[in-house]
Design an enzyme around this catalytic site. Sequence first.
Site, short mmCIF file in Angstrom:
data_model
loop_
_atom_site.label_atom_id
_atom_site.label_comp_id
_atom_site.label_asym_id
_atom_site.label_seq_id
_atom_site.Cartn_x
_atom_site.Cartn_y
_atom_site.Cartn_z
N ARG A 43 2.01 6.17 -8.63
CA ARG A 43 1.20 5.71 -7.50
C ARG A 43 -0.29 5.65 -7.82
O ARG A 43 -1.04 4.95 -7.14
CB ARG A 43 1.46 6.59 -6.28
CG ARG A 43 2.89 6.47 -5.77
CD ARG A 43 3.05 7.10 -4.42
NE ARG A 43 4.44 6.95 -3.95
CZ ARG A 43 4.87 7.30 -2.76
NH1 ARG A 43 4.03 7.81 -1.88
NH2 ARG A 43 6.14 7.15 -2.42
N ASP A 151 -2.57 7.93 12.10
CA ASP A 151 -2.05 8.15 10.76
C ASP A 151 -3.20 8.66 9.89
O ASP A 151 -4.37 8.37 10.16
CB ASP A 151 -1.46 6.87 10.16
CG ASP A 151 -0.46 7.16 9.04
OD1 ASP A 151 0.75 7.13 9.29
OD2 ASP A 151 -0.92 7.46 7.91
#
Length: 282
Positions: A43, A151
């Site tokens: 990632r 979030d």
Amino acid sequence: MEAFSVEHEFDFTDKHFAKIRAFVTAHTGIVLPDTKKDMVYGRLSKHIRQRHQGSFDSFCEAIDNADAEEQDCLINAITTNLTAFFREKHHFDFLKNTVLPELLIKNKQTKRIRIWSAGCSTGEEPYSIAICLYDFFRDKPDWDVKVLASDLDANVVKQGESAVYEAIRVKSLSENELKSWFERGTGKNDGLYRIKSPIRSLITFKRLNLLHEWPVSGPFDVIFCRNVVIYFDKATQSVLFSRFAEKMSSKAYLLIGHSESLFNVSDQFEPLGHTVYQRKES
């Protein structure tokens, strides 16, 4: 001796992983076991190539120096954002068929309903909630119904606020549902769908870290926190659910992910089955 891992383009040592893991746990509550080392590399590798000339030393130094942009990049890369419209459909059936009719009676004096999508990702969950509210309260304009969508990942909050989705993201919806809830893009926007304005207006998006202070008032009648705490240890989960309970009205509902449970985590909620819980009367 370092643990076995697949061959990497850039040097990514156990020391690098330990530093990144410690930061992620401290700032997000997510616990990364040794088995996630290659996932973390995957990632971050593109960012390391583009911004740090392939050096994890440089990246870790930026994290240590509290470089806000690099810290945000790390948090955004690690948090998982798998979602879909009406994912775990039984929760939305329960909302439409049980919760909203109940709140119509329970809140008839205030005519106010507040729902929190905690860990909203790219917006499919809060828009699914808002669609249920929109359909249910369409003929009740005097009701004040709102959804808070939050979030940790700034990128997904921005995506959610845009309310624009590619065709592949709405493929599970019927043609009638698309016509009812979305505007279809034309010209250069062909293949894109945008949530209609009356539904968008029900939602406020906010970047929020569940481990930090919450600039929210409540009380909430329903909290969706699905597939979020699975990455937290039990102690962090316990603190989080206790804080949720403080922000909820009496007998409010909590909906969590299919692989999550409050067993040995919180005694403030009554299990109703199918990962639906109800806050006990205060």
